[in-house]
Design a protein around this motif. Sequence first.
Motif, PDB file in Angstrom:
ATOM      1  N   SER A 411     -19.541   2.141   0.534  1.00 35.22           N
ATOM      2  CA  SER A 411     -19.202   0.851  -0.064  1.00 35.22           C
ATOM      3  C   SER A 411     -18.609  -0.073   0.997  1.00 35.22           C
ATOM      4  N   LEU A 412     -19.145  -1.275   1.074  1.00 38.75           N
ATOM      5  CA  LEU A 412     -18.624  -2.257   2.023  1.00 38.75           C
ATOM      6  C   LEU A 412     -17.212  -2.696   1.651  1.00 38.75           C
ATOM      7  N   LEU A 413     -16.801  -2.380   0.429  1.00 40.30           N
ATOM      8  CA  LEU A 413     -15.439  -2.705  -0.013  1.00 40.30           C
ATOM      9  C   LEU A 413     -14.455  -1.579   0.292  1.00 40.30           C
ATOM     10  N   SER A 414     -14.957  -0.517   0.927  1.00 41.60           N
ATOM     11  CA  SER A 414     -14.118   0.657   1.154  1.00 41.60           C
ATOM     12  C   SER A 414     -12.899   0.334   2.010  1.00 41.60           C
ATOM     13  N   VAL A 415     -13.082  -0.470   3.054  1.00 43.08           N
ATOM     14  CA  VAL A 415     -11.957  -0.821   3.931  1.00 43.08           C
ATOM     15  C   VAL A 415     -10.888  -1.566   3.148  1.00 43.08           C
ATOM     16  N   ILE A 416     -11.309  -2.537   2.345  1.00 43.04           N
ATOM     17  CA  ILE A 416     -10.353  -3.315   1.549  1.00 43.04           C
ATOM     18  C   ILE A 416      -9.653  -2.416   0.533  1.00 43.04           C
ATOM     19  N   ALA A 417     -10.446  -1.552  -0.127  1.00 42.39           N
ATOM     20  CA  ALA A 417      -9.862  -0.659  -1.131  1.00 42.39           C
ATOM     21  C   ALA A 417      -8.827   0.266  -0.505  1.00 42.39           C
ATOM     22  N   ASN A 418      -9.145   0.836   0.639  1.00 40.88           N
ATOM     23  CA  ASN A 418      -8.205   1.726   1.315  1.00 40.88           C
ATOM     24  C   ASN A 418      -6.982   0.969   1.806  1.00 40.88           C
ATOM     25  N   LEU A 419      -7.191  -0.238   2.320  1.00 45.19           N
ATOM     26  CA  LEU A 419      -6.073  -1.022   2.849  1.00 45.19           C
ATOM     27  C   LEU A 419      -5.093  -1.397   1.742  1.00 45.19           C
ATOM     28  N   ILE A 420      -5.622  -1.669   0.551  1.00 44.46           N
ATOM     29  CA  ILE A 420      -4.760  -2.081  -0.555  1.00 44.46           C
ATOM     30  C   ILE A 420      -4.146  -0.876  -1.267  1.00 44.46           C
ATOM     31  N   LEU A 421      -4.990   0.120  -1.573  1.00 47.47           N
ATOM     32  CA  LEU A 421      -4.562   1.186  -2.476  1.00 47.47           C
ATOM     33  C   LEU A 421      -3.842   2.339  -1.789  1.00 47.47           C
ATOM     34  N   VAL A 422      -4.268   2.719  -0.584  1.00 53.23           N
ATOM     35  CA  VAL A 422      -3.646   3.867   0.075  1.00 53.23           C
ATOM     36  C   VAL A 422      -2.148   3.656   0.295  1.00 53.23           C
ATOM     37  N   PRO A 423      -1.707   2.494   0.811  1.00 56.34           N
ATOM     38  CA  PRO A 423      -0.253   2.297   0.958  1.00 56.34           C
ATOM     39  C   PRO A 423       0.491   2.355  -0.375  1.00 56.34           C
ATOM     40  N   VAL A 424      -0.107   1.782  -1.419  1.00 59.30           N
ATOM     41  CA  VAL A 424       0.549   1.795  -2.726  1.00 59.30           C
ATOM     42  C   VAL A 424       0.657   3.220  -3.258  1.00 59.30           C
ATOM     43  N   ILE A 425      -0.448   3.959  -3.161  1.00 51.09           N
ATOM     44  CA  ILE A 425      -0.454   5.314  -3.707  1.00 51.09           C
ATOM     45  C   ILE A 425       0.434   6.246  -2.883  1.00 51.09           C
ATOM     46  N   SER A 426       0.361   6.128  -1.546  1.00 52.35           N
ATOM     47  CA  SER A 426       1.136   7.041  -0.694  1.00 52.35           C
ATOM     48  C   SER A 426       2.623   6.709  -0.685  1.00 52.35           C
ATOM     49  N   SER A 427       2.965   5.428  -0.779  1.00 49.31           N
ATOM     50  CA  SER A 427       4.383   5.055  -0.683  1.00 49.31           C
ATOM     51  C   SER A 427       5.065   4.916  -2.041  1.00 49.31           C
ATOM     52  N   LEU A 428       4.297   4.733  -3.115  1.00 50.57           N
ATOM     53  CA  LEU A 428       4.898   4.561  -4.438  1.00 50.57           C
ATOM     54  C   LEU A 428       4.466   5.649  -5.423  1.00 50.57           C
ATOM     55  N   THR A 429       3.147   5.730  -5.666  1.00 50.39           N
ATOM     56  CA  THR A 429       2.664   6.627  -6.722  1.00 50.39           C
ATOM     57  C   THR A 429       2.996   8.081  -6.434  1.00 50.39           C
ATOM     58  N   MET A 430       2.690   8.555  -5.219  1.00 54.37           N
ATOM     59  CA  MET A 430       2.935   9.960  -4.896  1.00 54.37           C
ATOM     60  C   MET A 430       4.427  10.314  -4.902  1.00 54.37           C
ATOM     61  N   PRO A 431       5.285   9.560  -4.208  1.00 53.26           N
ATOM     62  CA  PRO A 431       6.718   9.898  -4.270  1.00 53.26           C
ATOM     63  C   PRO A 431       7.284   9.833  -5.684  1.00 53.26           C
ATOM     64  N   LEU A 432       6.857   8.805  -6.448  1.00 55.09           N
ATOM     65  CA  LEU A 432       7.334   8.704  -7.823  1.00 55.09           C
ATOM     66  C   LEU A 432       6.812   9.861  -8.673  1.00 55.09           C
ATOM     67  N   GLY A 433       5.568  10.299  -8.402  1.00 53.78           N
ATOM     68  CA  GLY A 433       5.026  11.447  -9.128  1.00 53.78           C
ATOM     69  C   GLY A 433       5.810  12.703  -8.847  1.00 53.78           C
ATOM     70  N   MET A 434       6.165  12.937  -7.573  1.00 55.08           N
ATOM     71  CA  MET A 434       6.982  14.099  -7.224  1.00 55.08           C
ATOM     72  C   MET A 434       8.373  13.982  -7.853  1.00 55.08           C
ATOM     73  N   PHE A 435       8.927  12.767  -7.824  1.00 53.97           N
ATOM     74  CA  PHE A 435      10.244  12.541  -8.420  1.00 53.97           C
ATOM     75  C   PHE A 435      10.202  12.782  -9.924  1.00 53.97           C
ATOM     76  N   THR A 436       9.084  12.394 -10.551  1.00 54.89           N
ATOM     77  CA  THR A 436       8.920  12.625 -11.992  1.00 54.89           C
ATOM     78  C   THR A 436       8.982  14.112 -12.315  1.00 54.89           C
ATOM     79  N   LEU A 437       8.338  14.924 -11.490  1.00 57.74           N
ATOM     80  CA  LEU A 437       8.363  16.372 -11.699  1.00 57.74           C
ATOM     81  C   LEU A 437       9.786  16.925 -11.591  1.00 57.74           C
TER      82      LEU A 437
END
Length: 852
Positions: A411-437
């Motif tokens: 997907s030609l949108l892959s770079v944009i998707a990774n640039l937007i979503l990876v920081p959000v998921i790695s810095s917010l979603t994943m830590p919050l998910g571990m904290f939730t557990l």
Amino acid sequence: MKGRPLLIFTLAWVIGSSVACLYSGKYLMGMWVGITCFLLASVWILKERVGLIIVVWVTMTVSGGYWEWHDYLNVTSIPSSLQQEEIKLEGMVVEVEGMMITAVAVDGDRADLQVRLSEINESNVSEKVLVQVKLQNEEQKHEAEQWRRGDLMKLSGTLEKPATARNFDGFDYRKYLRTKDIHWIMKVQGIQNVEVASPSSWSMISIFRVNDQLREALAFKITQLFQEPHAGYMKGLIIGMQEDVDTFTYSQFSQLGLTHILAVSGTHVAVYIVCLMVLLSLFRLTRETKYTVVILLVPIYVLLTGFSPSVIRAGIMSMITLYAARQGLLKDGVHIISAAAFMMLVWNPYLLLNVSFQLSFIVTLGLLIYVPLLMPMLSKLPRKFAIALGITIVAQLISFPLTIYYFNQFSLLSVIANLILVPVISSLTMPLGMFTLVVGAVWSSGGRGVAWLVEWLNNITFALVEWMNTHEAFIMIWRSPSILWICSYYIALYFLLYFIRNWLQNREPLPAPIDDTMPLDGLIRGEEPKLGDWRKEGLKWKQLIIAPAVILFIVLLYIGYRPDSLRGAGVVQFLDVGQGDSILITTPEGKNILVDGGGTVNFRKPEENWRTRKDPFEVGAKVVVPLLKKRGIHHLDAVVLTHGDQDHAGGLQAVLNQIPVKAFLFNGTTSGTKGIEQLLITAIVKSIPTYAIHEGMFLQTDQYTEMTFLSPEVTGDEQAGLPLVKEQNHSSIAFILNMNGVRMLFTGDMDIASENNILQDESKLSLRTQGVEVIKIAHHGSKTSTSEEWLSAWNASTAVISAGVNNLYGHPNSDVVTRIMKQDMDIYRTDLQGEIQMKVYENKVWVRNKLK
């Protein structure tokens, strides 16, 4: 790369193993002689590097020998234990005893597990087998879910060899299982043929048994805290349980190149380590103590997240890095990843063939090498954004060849998707998910509150991913490239970035110089780069070097994207889709026409919904679409649905969903089933021009190819809507393909009545008189069609029968085969020979089939 002996050693080891993997016998010996001669020539040219070249040669030789030795030992011992020839074991009923060495995977009406056998038919044996237990009711399903790794088992069932690839470029399950040292599948009917006992003593496998229980407990807690599809998504994100990720969610992430988020890898390990460091800082521990604690806790996370190659790599690298930091040693990312790769390949050489291993190491190594080359182009951007953008771009560039090799789309949108979503998921979603557990373990209501916040973030993520996937024009389909192309890509990319970097550095000094040996967390630090004689020689000739490098890189991409050249030939490919039909026609001018798409027939009753699997096998999604993509079919100029039976139409839903289609041709009727209705709705929603075909119609696909339709007859009034025809066989589309002067007759599932209509039609006399070279036998060789008169009328020299292996209908019928043989025709059968390909030259046909 100077001063990195471990990197050179590891690369030599990988090359030696790769050559031994790709070649065998005299070809392997020829490659070894060629490499030896090349290195001898290098000694003559680079006399000061004699020692290094000798080390490289020895390393490659030892590596290749180690692979060959390991592969030589990877054979089954069951035939010798039973004193039977291997071919006679297929379908044999056996009684075995052994230990369950993996967690059980229960999906629908089947339980899969691996067992290390200790006894077979009262004979001693030591071999790993894959056991598949067919569950007969929901009670058995619940009972199978209670089995645990380390359980002692007695089983009664039949032995089968794993299936081989039946299509060119198809997935070879037998080779895949062999890389896991598995040579047999044991099939067990019902739990009544299984005896299970808990282990009586402790062993190393007990550690994994406890680990499985911890994973199950964590998965259960996640299910309590999160609603679906968030629960499955968070299981994949936190503990690596990809099998629980919602199928739709996984496909959406996959289409954008985001599946690495769902597979625990370096990012997840990094987040885990950061969370641990923050937590340990609260206890005011010393720096050395914190590093020691984290080093000890990393293996626990590796175990909890499934022990995949990517997380093992990340775990080894993290532990080496932390140890080096604790000891105050110099850290070099390239040396660390080289050490991790070497250790893993010595432990298991077959990891070299593992997709996760390849992507993990190549992307990580690529980041270390290519990011410093790219950073000068981003020097005017804010530092943090430049680093994030540089890492994202390089990760996409490095993973691109392997992505298209294994998954055949980008997907030609892959770079944009990774640039937007990876920081959000790695810095917010994943830590919050571990904290939730953590919170949920001691306070359920509080954990559910944090989970609500995570679900809110997930909803935004899902919505954004789904919105990006609506732009289908950005999704490109690529054929699987050759290894030579992949190597050329990485070399061309390196020199392109290298020339641009040096040109930029010479034009204007960077505000913060880049060092090509720095770790990723210090991209803007380092010593002043050495520019050599670039400034002395001016800028003009450097620009002249960059231009050809850019052109070369673009040409390389074009070569990889375009389909293989047929050099004026056409190809007809009879795909092996089991009990069904699917034929891909490629004309001399490159037009692609798909005739039928196979389909999985389901006789399941509503009360048996418990048997349904999370990702059930569907021949269109699992066979037809992957084959089309692997062969670089960027679009289909036409899809022809001969009639509405499931074994011809079912697979086309996946085709229309994933492959651009320019025209949809069908028999002008509907069977009234949900599948056909959905297929027609999909064609309308996607604005695919749809045509009702009947006898007398004609289609000129290119100047070398034409299709003449012989049936069905015109039915009903077009203004009154589609006629409902329950029995679709009689209404099958039949047509003559005339390509490069070679005539082929395609018949769908037409019956004898349809054949007689054509034989009695005087307007078709000239077509019959011309005859055909190849005839596709109707209805998989059923006795309801292919009369003797029909065969005589066309005077074909070759017959093709598409039928499933050991199908329930007994196709092809023996009388039909006899009639074909009486016509002195060559017979090709997909049930015996797999895929059949016919390359059509000027007035001649060259045939090959997948299975010998």
